[in-house]
Design a protein around this motif. Sequence first.
Motif, short mmCIF file in Angstrom:
data_model
loop_
_atom_site.label_atom_id
_atom_site.label_comp_id
_atom_site.label_asym_id
_atom_site.label_seq_id
_atom_site.Cartn_x
_atom_site.Cartn_y
_atom_site.Cartn_z
N VAL A 102 0.86 -1.17 0.00
CA VAL A 102 0.00 0.00 0.00
C VAL A 102 0.90 1.22 0.00
O VAL A 102 1.22 1.77 1.03
CB VAL A 102 -0.88 -0.02 1.23
N TRP A 111 -7.24 -6.23 1.62
CA TRP A 111 -6.20 -5.24 1.32
C TRP A 111 -6.66 -4.49 0.09
O TRP A 111 -6.95 -5.09 -0.95
CB TRP A 111 -4.86 -5.92 1.05
N GLY A 116 -5.76 -3.49 -5.48
CA GLY A 116 -6.78 -4.23 -4.76
C GLY A 116 -8.15 -3.96 -5.31
O GLY A 116 -8.32 -3.25 -6.31
N PRO A 176 1.36 -7.38 3.34
CA PRO A 176 1.21 -8.73 3.90
C PRO A 176 2.45 -9.58 3.70
O PRO A 176 3.42 -9.18 3.05
CB PRO A 176 0.02 -9.29 3.12
N THR A 215 -1.78 3.66 6.42
CA THR A 215 -2.58 3.28 7.59
C THR A 215 -2.57 4.43 8.58
O THR A 215 -1.50 4.99 8.89
CB THR A 215 -2.02 2.02 8.28
#
Length: 956
Positions: free
Chosen positions: A21, A804, A795, A770, A253
């Motif tokens: 991300v 995700w 995604g 991940p 995030t």
Amino acid sequence: MQINNTMKKRIAIFAASLFVVACSSGEAPPANSDQQGSEVESTLDYTQLDTEPAPILNPQEALEAFRIAPGFNIELVASEPLVEDPVAMAWDEYSRLYVVEMRGYMPDISGNGKNDPVGQIVRLSDIDGDGVMDESEVFMDKLINPRAVAVVNEGVLVGVPPDLWLCRLPEPGAVCDQPERIGDYGPDVGKANVEHMENGLLAGIDNWLYNSKSARSFRYRNGELEVRMGPKRGQWGIAKDDVGRLFYNHNSTWLQGDLLFGEDLFAAGGERKYQGIEENLTETSLVYSVRVNPGVNRAYIEGTLREDGRLNKSTGVSGLAVYRGDQFPERFRRDVFIPESAGNVVSQFRLSDEGMSLQASQQLYADAQWGERDFLGSTDERFRPVDAFNGPDGALYIVDMYRGIIQDSYYMSDELRAQILQRHLDKPVGKGRIWRVTHEEGKPRMPLPNLGTKSASELVELLGSDNGWTRDTAQRLLIASEADIKADLQAVVLGDNTLAAIHALWALEGRGELDDKLLSSTITRNDPWRQIHALRAGLETLSDESLLSLAGSMQRVAPEVAMQWILAISSQTKDVSVRDNLKRVAYEHIDNAFVRQAVVVAVAEHEIEFLRSLLADAFMQDEAMGKQALLSDLSAYAYRQLRGDLKSEELAPQALGELIALIESAAGEQQWQQIAMLKGLSRLSRLPGFHPALLEEAPELFTADVDSTVLAEARRDAHPAFTWPGDLLAVGVDPLTPEQKALMAKGETFYLRCAGCHGTDGAGLAGLAPSLAGVDWVTGPPEWLGRIILQGMAGPVLVDGKEWNGVMPAHGHITDLDDETLAGLMTYLRRSWGNMATSVSVADAATIRASSQDRKQPWTVAELEKVPFDRGFGPYVGEYSVSFITIKITEEPEGLMMSAGMAGNGLLEPAGKNLFRSDGDDKPMTIEFIRSGDGPAESLVIIREDQSIPAKRKVD
């Protein structure tokens, strides 16, 4: 190559591992304060948005471009030329501001000169006390991308990769003309991108300095730098709350944090993943800006922008501050303020306690134009908030890099480059602002305080201040004070103010003046946070006898206190009586996951004895979830301790047989205990890099028939933790040739660029990327993996039940990623961290590149699934005969299918090299294909119960 091709499972375990991300007037109630907002997907064409050049606003014009939450005010503290390209800052006791100027960051669209020694640390001073900085001194200059600063009693620490410098101040007005190198900082400079190196130097409540994008904390004592390892945290910026818990984030995030003190777990149990560390505190990463955002990386990808043109999800989260000041009304204390530079906003999150856990809810405010917005937003595209800090006056301070380019050249897409040039965002550079946020209900602005002139007794009193910065600074100064203040500090420890008591404890710890009597009386007081910090601060002071004498009281305390006591006493668990006391405390808090975790960590190297004792206790005879969880975790840790290297392919230590026997002994009415322990082994066997323990012979635990279906399934699931000669479930791996090893080494070198998001161990980073271990899109078709690397991936995808929804950037444009390196990188990913897939040849890599070279967009799951690939089933496909029955093996969209006419058919699930399993409604079967080399299988063997049925390939 073998993969699970059942669509449902493929997506469920989908190794989005490569998916990154972005690696790269009275207060009105919030518009949406109780929820995280709703996700918005968009097919908006970003090129149709406002593409006018972004004007350069002077500070007054920039103020007019802000929209801030009702009741709040924002004002300028400093701007260019006093400060340029600020990225971090720290206050000293005189309320002077040390600011890190990263002047070398992206001087132009291509990053030319970004490694020139032009960075500085400047010291800003407010001479007339009006809240605006009047003077800027160059404190340290000629630096290459400085990134951290901290004020310590010895002077000022400055992080300039790869060095950590100490600037001593013989008198307060001195500058850093003779820096002293005391250690390394950001030692991976040259290998890591500027966005992915150590930063922070946050003073923790425990007298250690903590970092982001790092697992290290520092303490400078007696002329030497002490370095301690702990969890690896965040990307840029790190903050703490009033009780010392750490918070951080990644660029995509909003907020992560440690619910407990991770270094204590590491000290007791080694470097592992722990519950309560790196916890995601927000469910989504939605952004609510006050302008359209076409100039963000990957704006062309569906879902990056909302239908109204605003940024949908965060891509440039950077830094944060947990509000600990005393200027805002009390209801804002502990709120977290987080800059998002790409969306030109600062978001606000409200923390709420859920037992020992935390949750954060985004606070949104009504906006006449956009419906709802974040706490602070600007219509000025050059407003680039990159960090936030608490100030000496109790206000919130925002560091604004004020520039057009906020994306390093390494991750910049062609589309963003075009936006920057079209709208003249590349110039000018060399600007920067620092803003102060206050609330109209708060105390009026006063001259900034000067704690440097306070007496020791005055500093002791200031430990009770409502302003966290004041408490922190007073604690630091008291540690260096030569005054006799031990009794005064002890009185604060035993007083009514919990926060003051915590700071006094750590002041005494820093001065070396804690004693057993004070600690014991504090630990038995019914005040959880005070008790926790007394246990932590007194770890090197409390005698073994004193710690053990607290066991009885630990059965009646809050679980978080019991957990801390368990970690504190972990060094004594070789003593059976200590383990017995620990056991009683554990029973009282058996349903608390954090207490159970502490127990398992505390009995390290004594797991077998502790397990045996638990299994015999009357308390553990009745089944309950907490008891199951404790046994499960203990069996996994016992396996770790007895075996050692979980990647070893050598013969396993015989001591593992003791664990197997202990597990098998839990039978009859205590069968639930065996199942619980087996679940621990099953979970452990799925760790990245795990290889089954090689035993001399098959243990009866995994070969004997059992009546219970549940027990049989538990044994089957735990089987991958072990292997032995003749074990049909053992995973075979063809050794790499010297040429393949050379390619893999080349790929491993390139992977250092990927480790910033995926971790050096391939385990991924919470909330950012991940794991790369044991996932189908790494170990599956090279045709898919190569495309993901070359063109990127977008995604949404599900990974282990978690969605995700971001973008992994393309790497195909990188010059160093030639066909050899691509083949080596793919081989490295497919043969590391327990992955056991085929290698990739240079020819295959070249074919993948050539067949996808016209692709400009990142791949989606649906698009990749349509790409043809060789699943490696070809050698097995064909007809086999046994007696008069013909067995057909065919390759279907679902995977490898076996049919035998009226005997039925079924999907074959990969179970190892040339091994497959079919779990039908009847009894399961294992199918082994016999191959003499790389060619087609000559025969197969069907193994069903204790029967083996061979079948030969039919020849036309």
